[in-house]
Design an enzyme around this catalytic site. Structure first.
Site, PDB file in Angstrom:
ATOM      1  N   CYS A  84      -2.002   6.511  -1.346  1.00  0.00           N
ATOM      2  CA  CYS A  84      -2.183   5.602  -2.235  1.00  0.00           C
ATOM      3  C   CYS A  84      -3.243   4.484  -1.835  1.00  0.00           C
ATOM      4  O   CYS A  84      -3.807   3.794  -2.446  1.00  0.00           O
ATOM      5  CB  CYS A  84      -0.636   4.928  -2.601  1.00  0.00           C
ATOM      6  SG  CYS A  84       0.042   3.955  -1.256  1.00  0.00           S
ATOM      7  N   HIS A 123       3.922   1.120  -1.152  1.00  0.00           N
ATOM      8  CA  HIS A 123       3.090   1.724  -2.177  1.00  0.00           C
ATOM      9  C   HIS A 123       2.168   0.570  -2.790  1.00  0.00           C
ATOM     10  O   HIS A 123       2.502  -0.606  -3.065  1.00  0.00           O
ATOM     11  CB  HIS A 123       3.943   2.329  -3.374  1.00  0.00           C
ATOM     12  CG  HIS A 123       3.007   2.899  -4.428  1.00  0.00           C
ATOM     13  ND1 HIS A 123       2.009   4.302  -4.079  1.00  0.00           N
ATOM     14  CD2 HIS A 123       2.850   2.680  -5.777  1.00  0.00           C
ATOM     15  CE1 HIS A 123       1.617   4.397  -5.443  1.00  0.00           C
ATOM     16  NE2 HIS A 123       1.757   3.481  -6.058  1.00  0.00           N
ATOM     17  N   ASP A 138      -3.039   2.953 -11.335  1.00  0.00           N
ATOM     18  CA  ASP A 138      -2.428   3.585 -10.070  1.00  0.00           C
ATOM     19  C   ASP A 138      -2.791   5.006 -10.061  1.00  0.00           C
ATOM     20  O   ASP A 138      -2.230   5.768 -10.615  1.00  0.00           O
ATOM     21  CB  ASP A 138      -0.889   3.293 -10.105  1.00  0.00           C
ATOM     22  CG  ASP A 138      -0.028   3.918  -8.854  1.00  0.00           C
ATOM     23  OD1 ASP A 138      -0.969   4.477  -7.983  1.00  0.00           O
ATOM     24  OD2 ASP A 138       0.999   3.716  -8.600  1.00  0.00           O
TER      25      ASP A 138
END
Length: 286
Positions: A84, A123, A138
């Site tokens: 991420c 995250h 995202d």
């Protein structure tokens, strides 16, 4: 003081023209460069199809660098993917270079976490402002990454090319859920406090070095497709097609696993002496 804080909330600098064009080539984008919702949607759709989620670096015990030159080199020029922080830092830099207003946020993940277990805020996601409205972007949530930005202030279910999501707000937190197997499942919770690069570097270091971290112990790879997703967890390969039952199989030999990574996930595997050994240990017959 306020101006200094404001500048720190942003990604430092932008991408050079050659790096930006290399990114467009990598994801297959040839459209406009104006900071519009349509451009954001197109890039968000293309990115997770071209740049897979993968944790090969941490799986091999290698450091994960979050500097912009390293991100461009690995994810754009070397044909690799990332997790991420790498994915969304790069994507955020691309958007900011194009004129989008972008901030980095952090979230506490609940997806696939046993009930009662509390995870750190590990995250990264992006807050993007377009046309006076705020969206969540995202491209780095692995097997459940968005394939379109989500409107932050729309409580109704939001369709994307693959799945349906919804965002709800309670007190100072937002909750992102995904519709899977006829039920809403919580993915993560986040606030709007901007995060800085050092915040991400600390958490990233923990994820790629702590012996109990999944990113150290297990191999996790995912890639979006127009019709669904590919996902790999160690030796378990899954094909998710929209509105169909998932197809699952166990990988039974090293060559099959290697070809899967190269041909299905489109990863140019690093030439590292430990990689064959680590991959073979994932296969039951080995």
């Amino acid at each position: 003081m306020s101006d200094a804080i404001k500048s720190l909330e942003l990604f430092e600098g932008g991408l050079e023209e050659k790096s930006l064009q290399a990114y467009f080539n990598r994801v297959g984008y040839g459209g406009e460069r104006e900071p519009t919702l349509e451009v954001l949607q197109q890039l968000h759709y293309l990115h997770p199809q071209a740049i897979p989620f993968e944790n090969i670096h941490s799986f091999l015990g290698l450091p994960v660098a979050l500097g912009l030159p390293e991100l461009v080199q690995k994810l754009v020029l070397e044909g690799r993917g990332g997790y991420c922080f790498e994915q969304n830092l790069l994507f955020g830099q691309v958007l900011r270079t194009m004129g989008f207003l972008v901030k980095g946020l952090s979230a506490r993940v609940f997806w696939e976490v046993p009930e009662g277990e509390i995870k750190p805020r590990d995250h990264m996601l992006l807050l993007v402002q377009v046309g006076g409205r705020k969206y969540i972007a995202d491209v780095g949530f692995g097997g459940a990454s968005f394939t379109a930005p989500l409107s932050l202030d729309d409580p109704d279910p939001q369709d994307t090319p693959i799945e349906q999501y919804r965002i709800s707000k309670e007190a100072d937190f937002y909750y992102v859920e995904i519709w899977v197997k006829e039920e809403w499942r919580l993915m993560y919770r986040f606030g709007l406090e901007p995060q800085l690069l050092p915040d991400y570097e600390v958490v990233s270091w923990y994820l790629c070095t702590h012996p109990s971290s999944l990113f150290v112990k297990d191999l996790m790879v995912a890639r979006c497709m127009p019709w669904g997703r590919y996902a790999l967890y160690n030796d378990r390969f899954t094909i998710h097609r929209k509105n169909e039952a998932s197809q699952k199989r166990t990988i039974t030999n090293y060559q099959e696993l290697k070809e899967l990574l190269e041909e299905i996930f489109l990863i140019q595997l690093p030439q590292h002496e430990k990689l064959p050994e680590r991959l073979k240990k994932l296969i039951s017959e080995e």
